[in-house]
Motif scaffolding. Structure first.
Motif, PDB file in Angstrom:
ATOM      1  N   GLU A   1       0.850  -1.185   0.000  1.00  7.73           N
ATOM      2  CA  GLU A   1       0.000   0.000   0.000  1.00  7.73           C
ATOM      3  C   GLU A   1       0.889   1.240   0.000  1.00  7.73           C
ATOM      4  O   GLU A   1       1.871   1.302   0.732  1.00  7.73           O
ATOM      5  CB  GLU A   1      -0.917   0.020   1.222  1.00  7.73           C
ATOM      6  N   VAL A   2       0.551   2.195  -0.855  1.00  6.67           N
ATOM      7  CA  VAL A   2       1.280   3.455  -0.963  1.00  6.67           C
ATOM      8  C   VAL A   2       0.258   4.584  -0.884  1.00  6.67           C
ATOM      9  O   VAL A   2      -0.792   4.517  -1.518  1.00  6.67           O
ATOM     10  CB  VAL A   2       2.058   3.537  -2.290  1.00  6.67           C
ATOM     11  N   SER A   3       0.562   5.625  -0.129  1.00  6.00           N
ATOM     12  CA  SER A   3      -0.324   6.789   0.000  1.00  6.00           C
ATOM     13  C   SER A   3       0.392   8.026  -0.530  1.00  6.00           C
ATOM     14  O   SER A   3       1.561   8.248  -0.216  1.00  6.00           O
ATOM     15  CB  SER A   3      -0.706   7.023   1.458  1.00  6.00           C
ATOM     16  N   TYR A   4      -0.311   8.815  -1.337  1.00  7.09           N
ATOM     17  CA  TYR A   4       0.218  10.062  -1.870  1.00  7.09           C
ATOM     18  C   TYR A   4      -0.697  11.202  -1.432  1.00  7.09           C
ATOM     19  O   TYR A   4      -1.919  11.090  -1.540  1.00  7.09           O
ATOM     20  CB  TYR A   4       0.243  10.046  -3.408  1.00  7.09           C
ATOM     21  N   ILE A   5      -0.123  12.307  -0.986  1.00  4.08           N
ATOM     22  CA  ILE A   5      -0.903  13.516  -0.713  1.00  4.08           C
ATOM     23  C   ILE A   5      -1.203  14.144  -2.064  1.00  4.08           C
ATOM     24  O   ILE A   5      -0.294  14.408  -2.846  1.00  4.08           O
ATOM     25  CB  ILE A   5      -0.123  14.493   0.185  1.00  4.08           C
ATOM     26  N   HIS A   6      -2.481  14.390  -2.367  1.00  6.71           N
ATOM     27  CA  HIS A   6      -2.820  14.862  -3.714  1.00  6.71           C
ATOM     28  C   HIS A   6      -3.107  16.355  -3.797  1.00  6.71           C
ATOM     29  O   HIS A   6      -3.013  16.936  -4.863  1.00  6.71           O
ATOM     30  CB  HIS A   6      -3.969  14.065  -4.318  1.00  6.71           C
ATOM     31  N   GLY A   7      -3.467  17.019  -2.729  1.00  7.62           N
ATOM     32  CA  GLY A   7      -3.667  18.464  -2.757  1.00  7.62           C
ATOM     33  C   GLY A   7      -4.903  18.932  -3.498  1.00  7.62           C
ATOM     34  O   GLY A   7      -5.052  20.109  -3.785  1.00  7.62           O
ATOM     35  N   GLU A   8      -5.792  18.047  -3.841  1.00  6.80           N
ATOM     36  CA  GLU A   8      -7.028  18.417  -4.544  1.00  6.80           C
ATOM     37  C   GLU A   8      -8.190  18.426  -3.556  1.00  6.80           C
ATOM     38  O   GLU A   8      -8.131  17.807  -2.501  1.00  6.80           O
ATOM     39  CB  GLU A   8      -7.332  17.427  -5.674  1.00  6.80           C
ATOM     40  N   HIS A   9      -9.259  19.113  -3.929  1.00  6.18           N
ATOM     41  CA  HIS A   9     -10.457  19.144  -3.087  1.00  6.18           C
ATOM     42  C   HIS A   9     -11.331  17.955  -3.456  1.00  6.18           C
ATOM     43  O   HIS A   9     -11.888  17.892  -4.543  1.00  6.18           O
ATOM     44  CB  HIS A   9     -11.217  20.447  -3.294  1.00  6.18           C
ATOM     45  N   VAL A  10     -11.443  16.998  -2.560  1.00  4.61           N
ATOM     46  CA  VAL A  10     -12.246  15.798  -2.773  1.00  4.61           C
ATOM     47  C   VAL A  10     -13.354  15.794  -1.736  1.00  4.61           C
ATOM     48  O   VAL A  10     -13.088  15.876  -0.543  1.00  4.61           O
ATOM     49  CB  VAL A  10     -11.389  14.519  -2.645  1.00  4.61           C
ATOM     50  N   LYS A  11     -14.593  15.715  -2.188  1.00  2.00           N
ATOM     51  CA  LYS A  11     -15.734  15.773  -1.274  1.00  2.00           C
ATOM     52  C   LYS A  11     -16.117  14.413  -0.717  1.00  2.00           C
ATOM     53  O   LYS A  11     -16.825  14.332   0.264  1.00  2.00           O
ATOM     54  CB  LYS A  11     -16.946  16.358  -2.008  1.00  2.00           C
ATOM     55  N   GLN A  12     -15.675  13.339  -1.363  1.00  2.00           N
ATOM     56  CA  GLN A  12     -16.138  12.017  -1.023  1.00  2.00           C
ATOM     57  C   GLN A  12     -14.971  11.042  -1.078  1.00  2.00           C
ATOM     58  O   GLN A  12     -13.965  11.300  -1.725  1.00  2.00           O
ATOM     59  CB  GLN A  12     -17.161  11.600  -2.091  1.00  2.00           C
ATOM     60  N   VAL A  13     -15.097   9.905  -0.426  1.00  2.00           N
ATOM     61  CA  VAL A  13     -14.124   8.826  -0.533  1.00  2.00           C
ATOM     62  C   VAL A  13     -14.562   7.922  -1.680  1.00  2.00           C
ATOM     63  O   VAL A  13     -15.741   7.579  -1.791  1.00  2.00           O
ATOM     64  CB  VAL A  13     -14.051   8.019   0.786  1.00  2.00           C
ATOM     65  N   TYR A  14     -13.618   7.568  -2.569  1.00  2.00           N
ATOM     66  CA  TYR A  14     -13.905   6.705  -3.711  1.00  2.00           C
ATOM     67  C   TYR A  14     -13.038   5.466  -3.637  1.00  2.00           C
ATOM     68  O   TYR A  14     -11.899   5.522  -3.192  1.00  2.00           O
ATOM     69  CB  TYR A  14     -13.607   7.422  -5.036  1.00  2.00           C
ATOM     70  N   LYS A  15     -13.590   4.345  -4.112  1.00  2.00           N
ATOM     71  CA  LYS A  15     -12.835   3.102  -4.155  1.00  2.00           C
ATOM     72  C   LYS A  15     -13.206   2.355  -5.431  1.00  2.00           C
ATOM     73  O   LYS A  15     -14.390   2.181  -5.729  1.00  2.00           O
ATOM     74  CB  LYS A  15     -13.152   2.231  -2.938  1.00  2.00           C
ATOM     75  N   SER A  16     -12.197   1.958  -6.190  1.00  2.00           N
ATOM     76  CA  SER A  16     -12.399   1.170  -7.405  1.00  2.00           C
ATOM     77  C   SER A  16     -11.287   0.150  -7.500  1.00  2.00           C
ATOM     78  O   SER A  16     -10.212   0.326  -6.932  1.00  2.00           O
ATOM     79  CB  SER A  16     -12.377   2.060  -8.659  1.00  2.00           C
ATOM     80  N   THR A  17     -11.529  -0.923  -8.246  1.00  2.00           N
ATOM     81  CA  THR A  17     -10.541  -1.977  -8.444  1.00  2.00           C
ATOM     82  C   THR A  17     -10.191  -2.039  -9.924  1.00  2.00           C
ATOM     83  O   THR A  17     -11.085  -2.053 -10.780  1.00  2.00           O
ATOM     84  CB  THR A  17     -11.120  -3.330  -7.986  1.00  2.00           C
ATOM     85  N   PHE A  18      -8.883  -2.064 -10.232  1.00  2.00           N
ATOM     86  CA  PHE A  18      -8.415  -2.098 -11.609  1.00  2.00           C
ATOM     87  C   PHE A  18      -7.418  -3.235 -11.781  1.00  2.00           C
ATOM     88  O   PHE A  18      -6.757  -3.656 -10.835  1.00  2.00           O
ATOM     89  CB  PHE A  18      -7.728  -0.775 -11.984  1.00  2.00           C
ATOM     90  N   ASN A  19      -7.278  -3.702 -13.013  1.00  2.00           N
ATOM     91  CA  ASN A  19      -6.340  -4.757 -13.354  1.00  2.00           C
ATOM     92  C   ASN A  19      -4.926  -4.173 -13.393  1.00  2.00           C
ATOM     93  O   ASN A  19      -4.641  -3.287 -14.195  1.00  2.00           O
ATOM     94  CB  ASN A  19      -6.720  -5.350 -14.708  1.00  2.00           C
ATOM     95  N   ILE A  20      -4.033  -4.657 -12.535  1.00  2.00           N
ATOM     96  CA  ILE A  20      -2.677  -4.110 -12.434  1.00  2.00           C
ATOM     97  C   ILE A  20      -1.890  -4.305 -13.724  1.00  2.00           C
ATOM     98  O   ILE A  20      -1.073  -3.456 -14.096  1.00  2.00           O
ATOM     99  CB  ILE A  20      -1.924  -4.695 -11.214  1.00  2.00           C
ATOM    100  N   ASP A  21      -2.134  -5.390 -14.443  1.00  2.00           N
ATOM    101  CA  ASP A  21      -1.410  -5.613 -15.699  1.00  2.00           C
ATOM    102  C   ASP A  21      -1.760  -4.548 -16.733  1.00  2.00           C
ATOM    103  O   ASP A  21      -0.899  -4.097 -17.486  1.00  2.00           O
ATOM    104  CB  ASP A  21      -1.706  -7.002 -16.261  1.00  2.00           C
ATOM    105  N   ARG A  22      -3.023  -4.108 -16.767  1.00  2.00           N
ATOM    106  CA  ARG A  22      -3.412  -3.054 -17.718  1.00  2.00           C
ATOM    107  C   ARG A  22      -2.792  -1.713 -17.308  1.00  2.00           C
ATOM    108  O   ARG A  22      -2.382  -0.929 -18.155  1.00  2.00           O
ATOM    109  CB  ARG A  22      -4.933  -2.912 -17.787  1.00  2.00           C
ATOM    110  N   ILE A  23      -2.705  -1.443 -15.999  1.00  2.00           N
ATOM    111  CA  ILE A  23      -2.071  -0.206 -15.542  1.00  2.00           C
ATOM    112  C   ILE A  23      -0.589  -0.217 -15.910  1.00  2.00           C
ATOM    113  O   ILE A  23      -0.050   0.790 -16.371  1.00  2.00           O
ATOM    114  CB  ILE A  23      -2.274  -0.010 -14.026  1.00  2.00           C
ATOM    115  N   LYS A  24       0.082  -1.354 -15.738  1.00  2.00           N
ATOM    116  CA  LYS A  24       1.487  -1.454 -16.121  1.00  2.00           C
ATOM    117  C   LYS A  24       1.655  -1.205 -17.621  1.00  2.00           C
ATOM    118  O   LYS A  24       2.609  -0.542 -18.026  1.00  2.00           O
ATOM    119  CB  LYS A  24       2.038  -2.824 -15.727  1.00  2.00           C
ATOM    120  N   ASP A  25       0.736  -1.714 -18.439  1.00  2.00           N
ATOM    121  CA  ASP A  25       0.785  -1.459 -19.885  1.00  2.00           C
ATOM    122  C   ASP A  25       0.682   0.037 -20.173  1.00  2.00           C
ATOM    123  O   ASP A  25       1.418   0.571 -21.015  1.00  2.00           O
ATOM    124  CB  ASP A  25      -0.352  -2.191 -20.610  1.00  2.00           C
TER     125      ASP A  25
END
Length: 87
Positions: free
Chosen positions: A18-42
């Motif tokens: 698990e890695v956490s990054y401070i993003h500095g954007e205004h986010v009103k809600q918590v979001y969660k999605s699942t993606f295929n890591i092989d496609r992200i690597k591509d």
């Protein structure tokens, strides 16, 4: 995505991470999605064309990755649909 952090995590047969990054954007809600890591690597294979990227995501919408070309001639974009979990 939380109001303060972009949290990227993975679970696998050889371990979890698990890695956490401070993003500095205004986010009103918590979001969660699942993606295929092989496609992200591509998608990230093109990252050497850019020094700056924009990542957009939300719950049940595609991940949108935009890479601004270092030549200044444009940008390269990718969309990745979230993985659908079934019970």
């Amino acid at each position: 995505v939380t109001p303060d952090y972009l949290i990227i995590s993975t679970e696998g047969a050889t371990g979890d991470a698990e890695v956490s990054y401070i993003h500095g954007e205004h986010v009103k809600q918590v979001y969660k999605s699942t993606f295929n890591i092989d496609r992200i690597k591509d998608m990230l294979e093109a990252s050497n064309l850019s020094e700056q990227c924009e990542l957009s995501l939300g719950e049940d919408i595609p991940l949108n990755l935009k890479l601004k070309l270092v030549t200044g001639d444009g940008e390269l974009g990718f969309l990745l649909a979230p993985r659908i979990e079934t019970d």
